[in-house]
Design a protein around this motif. Structure first.
Motif, mmCIF file in Angstrom:
data_model
loop_
_atom_site.group_PDB
_atom_site.id
_atom_site.type_symbol
_atom_site.label_atom_id
_atom_site.label_comp_id
_atom_site.label_asym_id
_atom_site.label_seq_id
_atom_site.Cartn_x
_atom_site.Cartn_y
_atom_site.Cartn_z
ATOM 1 N N HIS A 84 0.836 -1.198 0.000
ATOM 2 C CA HIS A 84 0.000 0.000 0.000
ATOM 3 C C HIS A 84 0.876 1.256 0.000
ATOM 4 C CE1 HIS A 84 -2.545 -3.210 1.705
ATOM 5 N NE2 HIS A 84 -3.533 -2.595 1.087
ATOM 6 N N ALA A 85 1.991 1.183 -0.724
ATOM 7 C CA ALA A 85 2.942 2.297 -0.749
ATOM 8 C C ALA A 85 2.249 3.587 -1.175
ATOM 9 C CB ALA A 85 4.092 1.985 -1.701
ATOM 10 N N GLY A 86 2.502 4.652 -0.418
ATOM 11 C CA GLY A 86 1.901 5.946 -0.705
ATOM 12 C C GLY A 86 0.572 6.164 -0.025
ATOM 13 N N MET A 87 -0.054 5.077 0.469
ATOM 14 C CA MET A 87 -1.338 5.177 1.157
ATOM 15 C C MET A 87 -1.110 5.267 2.663
ATOM 16 S SD MET A 87 -3.486 2.252 -0.897
ATOM 17 C CE MET A 87 -4.837 2.381 0.285
ATOM 18 N N VAL A 88 -1.970 6.009 3.325
ATOM 19 C CA VAL A 88 -1.895 6.104 4.781
ATOM 20 C C VAL A 88 -2.638 4.921 5.388
ATOM 21 C CG1 VAL A 88 -2.470 7.457 6.819
ATOM 22 C CG2 VAL A 88 -1.767 8.614 4.720
ATOM 23 N N LEU A 89 -1.955 4.169 6.232
ATOM 24 C CA LEU A 89 -2.562 3.045 6.948
ATOM 25 C C LEU A 89 -2.648 3.401 8.422
ATOM 26 C CD1 LEU A 89 -0.682 0.036 5.290
ATOM 27 C CD2 LEU A 89 -2.981 0.866 4.781
ATOM 28 N N SER A 90 -3.838 3.314 8.982
ATOM 29 C CA SER A 90 -4.027 3.663 10.389
ATOM 30 C C SER A 90 -3.424 2.581 11.278
ATOM 31 C CB SER A 90 -5.513 3.815 10.706
ATOM 32 O OG SER A 90 -6.162 2.556 10.639
ATOM 33 N N GLY B 298 15.807 2.450 7.415
ATOM 34 C CA GLY B 298 16.091 3.870 7.206
ATOM 35 C C GLY B 298 14.951 4.724 7.733
ATOM 36 N N SER B 299 15.268 5.732 8.489
ATOM 37 C CA SER B 299 14.243 6.528 9.160
ATOM 38 C C SER B 299 13.395 7.349 8.200
ATOM 39 C CB SER B 299 14.911 7.469 10.184
ATOM 40 O OG SER B 299 15.834 8.329 9.527
ATOM 41 N N ASN B 300 13.906 7.591 6.982
ATOM 42 C CA ASN B 300 13.170 8.450 6.041
ATOM 43 C C ASN B 300 12.201 7.685 5.147
ATOM 44 O OD1 ASN B 300 15.189 7.129 4.643
ATOM 45 N ND2 ASN B 300 15.577 8.833 3.247
ATOM 46 N N ARG B 301 12.067 6.371 5.317
ATOM 47 C CA ARG B 301 11.197 5.587 4.427
ATOM 48 C C ARG B 301 9.734 5.619 4.875
ATOM 49 N NH1 ARG B 301 13.969 2.417 0.885
ATOM 50 N NH2 ARG B 301 16.165 2.003 1.395
ATOM 51 N N ILE B 302 9.506 5.676 6.169
ATOM 52 C CA ILE B 302 8.150 5.575 6.702
ATOM 53 C C ILE B 302 7.764 6.904 7.333
ATOM 54 C CG2 ILE B 302 6.603 4.319 8.241
ATOM 55 C CD1 ILE B 302 8.579 1.966 8.100
ATOM 56 N N GLU B 303 6.719 7.495 6.810
ATOM 57 C CA GLU B 303 6.268 8.812 7.271
ATOM 58 C C GLU B 303 5.129 8.668 8.266
ATOM 59 O OE1 GLU B 303 4.441 12.970 5.399
ATOM 60 O OE2 GLU B 303 4.581 11.166 4.170
ATOM 61 N N THR B 304 5.191 9.456 9.337
ATOM 62 C CA THR B 304 4.076 9.534 10.276
ATOM 63 C C THR B 304 3.121 10.625 9.817
ATOM 64 O OG1 THR B 304 5.459 8.849 12.150
ATOM 65 C CG2 THR B 304 3.391 9.970 12.667
ATOM 66 N N VAL B 305 1.864 10.274 9.616
ATOM 67 C CA VAL B 305 0.840 11.256 9.260
ATOM 68 C C VAL B 305 0.031 11.516 10.528
ATOM 69 C CG1 VAL B 305 -1.112 11.793 7.766
ATOM 70 C CG2 VAL B 305 0.770 10.387 6.900
ATOM 71 N N GLY C 133 -1.947 7.913 10.763
ATOM 72 C CA GLY C 133 -1.220 6.641 10.725
ATOM 73 C C GLY C 133 0.131 6.781 10.070
ATOM 74 N N TYR C 134 0.475 5.787 9.248
ATOM 75 C CA TYR C 134 1.806 5.723 8.638
ATOM 76 C C TYR C 134 1.684 5.422 7.146
ATOM 77 C CZ TYR C 134 3.316 5.208 13.497
ATOM 78 O OH TYR C 134 3.524 5.392 14.846
ATOM 79 N N ARG C 135 2.699 5.848 6.373
ATOM 80 C CA ARG C 135 2.764 5.449 4.974
ATOM 81 C C ARG C 135 4.210 5.325 4.538
ATOM 82 N NH1 ARG C 135 0.092 10.820 2.477
ATOM 83 N NH2 ARG C 135 1.675 12.333 3.083
#
Length: 220
Positions: free
Chosen positions: A167-173, A205-212, A216-218
């Protein structure tokens, strides 16, 4: 839109499966007993049947026997808490396409559903999932980065990474991640998803997963 019939008399499990499948883009309907499951399956409205073994009215084995006896070729994935070898063999020899024991992770069920609904001409496909320079081999359970670095992940870390890359690019709660990776017995108040996101950031790597914030996360 593909349609899936869920036959399970445990409302909590049936609802858990339905919620996940609808989020994955499938239409669903629930049958809470074997008699209704057989009647609905005979309508040809469904592309796949998720069939529990222990149900009132008719058992899953009886539904399976009736459908295959009528010539139905609809893919059937059986679910059961009875995971001894004899039951597994009975299900598969009776015509089930797959057999999954309870408890199970939703992402495993979803992967099996996707395989069974894939056209025969597409059955042999790559087992690799790629996003930018990150590659997951879902069969070998191996993670590599394009510079050749191999990353060791635990089984749960791998399942979480697989869910994010699918689900790359999608926000998952957090609730979606808990449900899909930890299964239907997850605690909605748990922070285990946040902890494992931290583990993945350390390893990938810390820059791969974004906190929204608040969502959630994407994977970015």
């Amino acid at each position: 839109m593909a349609s899936i019939l869920i036959a399970d008399d445990e409302a909590r499990i049936a609802g858990f499966i339905e919620k996940g499948l609808r989020a994955a883009g499938y239409a669903t309907r629930i049958a809470s007993n074997g008699t209704d499951a057989l009647a609905l399956a005979q309508t040809d409205e469904f592309d796949l049947l998720v069939l529990d073994v222990n149900m009132p009215g008719m058992t899953g084995f009886e539904v399976l026997e009736a459908l295959r006896g009528q010539g139905s070729r609809m893919p059937i994935i059986m679910l059961t808490a009875r995971t001894d070898l004899g039951d597994t063999i009975a299900g598969l020899e009776g015509g089930a396409d797959d057999y999954l024991g309870k408890p199970f992770r939703f992402d495993e069920l979803l992967a099996r559903i996707r395989v069974r609904m894939r056209p025969a001409s597409e059955q042999v496909t790559s087992t690799e999932l790629r996003h930018r320079d990150l590659t997951l081999d879902v069969h070998a359970r191996r993670v590599t980065i394009d510079d050749g670095t191999s990353v060791e992940l635990s089984a749960r870390e791998f399942a979480l990474a697989e869910e994010l890359i699918r689900h790359a690019g999608m926000v998952l709660s957090r609730e979606q991640l808990l449900s899909r990776v930890w299964g239907y017995d997850f605690d909605p108040g748990s922070n285990v998803a946040d902890v494992y996101i931290g583990y993945l950031r350390q390893k990938l790597g810390s820059n791969r997963i974004e906190t929204v914030r608040g969502a959630g996360y994407r994977l970015v």
